[in-house]
Structure formats: structure tokens, C-alpha cells
Design a protein around this motif. Structure first.
Motif, PDB file in Angstrom:
ATOM      1  N   PRO A   1       0.831  -1.211   0.000  1.00 43.39           N
ATOM      2  CA  PRO A   1       0.000   0.000   0.000  1.00 43.39           C
ATOM      3  C   PRO A   1       0.860   1.253   0.000  1.00 43.39           C
ATOM      4  O   PRO A   1       1.868   1.328   0.713  1.00 43.39           O
ATOM      5  N   SER A   2       0.476   2.221  -0.808  1.00 43.14           N
ATOM      6  CA  SER A   2       1.266   3.461  -0.903  1.00 43.14           C
ATOM      7  C   SER A   2       0.470   4.692  -0.521  1.00 43.14           C
ATOM      8  O   SER A   2       1.041   5.779  -0.383  1.00 43.14           O
ATOM      9  N   ARG A   3      -0.842   4.517  -0.336  1.00 38.04           N
ATOM     10  CA  ARG A   3      -1.689   5.650   0.072  1.00 38.04           C
ATOM     11  C   ARG A   3      -2.577   5.178   1.230  1.00 38.04           C
ATOM     12  O   ARG A   3      -3.697   4.707   1.041  1.00 38.04           O
ATOM     13  N   ILE A   4      -2.033   5.301   2.432  1.00 35.30           N
ATOM     14  CA  ILE A   4      -2.689   4.782   3.636  1.00 35.30           C
ATOM     15  C   ILE A   4      -3.375   5.916   4.380  1.00 35.30           C
ATOM     16  O   ILE A   4      -2.777   6.972   4.607  1.00 35.30           O
ATOM     17  N   VAL A   5      -4.609   5.683   4.773  1.00 37.16           N
ATOM     18  CA  VAL A   5      -5.314   6.601   5.666  1.00 37.16           C
ATOM     19  C   VAL A   5      -5.352   5.968   7.048  1.00 37.16           C
ATOM     20  O   VAL A   5      -5.756   4.806   7.200  1.00 37.16           O
ATOM     21  N   CYS A   6      -4.920   6.716   8.044  1.00 35.82           N
ATOM     22  CA  CYS A   6      -4.901   6.251   9.440  1.00 35.82           C
ATOM     23  C   CYS A   6      -5.998   6.975  10.216  1.00 35.82           C
ATOM     24  O   CYS A   6      -5.937   8.198  10.364  1.00 35.82           O
TER      25      CYS A   6
END
Length: 269
Positions: free
Chosen positions: A7-12
């Protein structure tokens, strides 16, 4: 591992996974964070805030085109469901113990191809706990500790906090309650219940607001409580201990240990 499959675009959606990704040097993968993120402070300046904690606009999350969303607990079940329906991969953690925190660190590391660095971070956290345990073993007596997460109504310690109190050398007076994951089961229906347990130390960590020891000391029926009598009313900032991430071990635990050590020094001065 093929980096193109990571994954390269992670939302936390909570602060602890942001903390871990920064600690692993993988912050460039973060595409969005919760507005309640506090660790590390730079994340609030560097990353777009796309959600609160249990509420927010789903479209703001989708607008940053995440390929993975990291959430926490049943409190984020609704947004997790909606993201899954929108075709987004979601991993929801539910760590409520010290081991759970360490397992979360390892899992985040595996998700982003940084397992070796994650295991190194876990080893550092375990070393911190071992050092604190060793100092606590020399205490002449383990103080009884009342940890208050909220004051109106009073809420006692959550699981990982109760464990950290034990590692620091104290005894959580409501250790059995700490087994309950939800705050509702940790509410003290009788405000004098904690006073009757006669804690040697009170630690306040009122989530999102400053602890007021004078208010605790002024509570009816608390005047003879050892912690009040001996002025052992202390604060550990909620940002340092109430988020189940590395900061609770790195900073929250040493803060608890220092409170216990000062109590022991005063007791035998």
C-alpha cells in the motif's frame, strides 16, 4: 516482496498507526490522518486531516484515493463498513493490552514491508519495559494506584494502562474492571468506591482536558484517602498514555514509574 504490491496511500483513522508508520520511516505512505492525531506532532502539519475519530465525511477519505485504511475498534465499525462497500481495503485493529500494542506494531510493519524495522521497534519497547520492571522490583512496597481516565462520571483505567501501572511497580485498584474494553463498564457508579479502596496514588489523565488535582482533593469523603492526605495526586497527559501505541510504553510508562519512585522515596525519606 514486490514493492508495487505494498500500500502506498494509507489513511490512518487513529493516532497510533500514524505514530508507528513515522517510527518505521514509512510516513510517505500516509495519505490522510485523523484530526485527533497527536503523535508525532509534525504529522498534523504534514498530512491532510480526513476524519475525526468516530465521525466524519466519507468522501474526504475517498478523495485522497487510499489503497488501505487503518482503523481501530468497533467505534469505527460504521466507517469501516462504508469504506469496504466503496471498494477500499480496510484493516481494523483492536489492541487493548500491552501485547496487543506490540502485535499492532508488528502487523503495521508487515503491511508496509518493514517487518525488520517493526521487530526492532518492538524490541526497543520491550527493553524499556524490562528496565522499568527491574527498577520496580527494588521497591519496598507496591503502592495502590487509582488511575482516572475521566472525572464526570469517573472512569477507571483501560487494559493497557492497568498493565503499565503494574510494570511501573503499582497495583491498579480496579484491575478487574480494566479487562472490559469499553468505557461504560469502567464507570464508577458510586463516586466513593475509589476512595474506599484507599489508593496511595491517584493518577489523572482526563482525556482531552487538564487534570485538576484540587478537585479530586475536594471531593466529599476523600479527605482521609492516603493519596489526598499525602498529596500524591498526579497527572500523566492523555496523549502519552491513552492511545494504545508505542508512546504509551515509551513515555507513559516512564512517567508512571517516576511517580511511583517519588512516592517510594518520600515514604522512606
Amino acid at each position: 516482496m514486490n514493492p508495487r504490491r505494498l500500500p502506498s496511500r494509507i489513511v490512518c483513522l487513529t493516532t497510533e498507526t500514524v505514530e508507528v508508520l513515522y517510527a518505521l520511516g514509512e510516513e510517505d505512505r500516509i495519505a490522510g490522518i485523523s484530526g485527533y492525531t497527536v503523535i508525532p506532532p509534525r504529522a498534523r502539519k504534514e498530512k491532510p486531516k480526513v476524519f475525526a475519530f468516530s465521525s466524519g465525511d466519507l468522501e474526504k477519505i475517498l478523495a485522497v484515493a487510499p489503497d488501505l485504511v487503518l482503523g481501530f475498534s468497533d467505534m469505527q465499525a460504521d466507517v469501516a463498513r462504508d469504506l469496504i462497500k466503496a471498494g477500499v481495503a480496510v484493516h481494523v485493529f483492536n489492541q487493548r493490552s500491552v501485547d496487543g500494542i506490540l502485535a499492532m506494531v508488528e502487523t503495521v510493519g508487515r503491511l508496509v514491508g518493514a517487518e525488520a524495522r517493526a521487530l526492532t521497534l518492538v524490541a526497543e519497547l520491550e527493553a524499556t519495559m524490562d528496565a522499568v520492571r527491574a527498577r520496580a522490583a527494588a521497591l519496598p512496597r507496591r503502592p495502590r494506584v487509582y488511575f482516572e481516565e475521566w472525572d464526570e462520571p469517573p472512569i477507571s483505567a483501560v487494559g493497557w494502562v492497568s498493565e503499565l501501572i503494574g510494570i511501573a511497580g503499582g497495583e491498579d485498584i480496579f484491575a478487574e474492571r480494566a479487562r472490559h474494553p469499553g468505557a461504560a463498564q469502567r464507570i464508577l457508579a458510586d463516586p466513593l468506591e475509589a476512595a474506599r479502596a484507599a489508593p496511595d496514588i491517584v493518577v489523572g489523565s482526563w482525556c482531552g482536558k487538564r487534570f485538576r488535582p484540587e478537585r479530586v482533593a475536594a471531593r466529599a469523603g476523600w479527605e482521609d484517602v492516603p493519596a489526598v492526605r499525602d498529596d500524591e495526586l498526579h497527572e500523566v497527559k492523555s496523549a502519552l498514555i491513552l492511545a494504545p501505541g508505542p508512546v504509551a510504553i515509551r513515555e507513559g510508562l516512564p512517567a508512571l514509574a517516576e511517580i511511583v519512585a517519588r512516592w517510594a522515596a518520600r515514604l522512606h525519606a
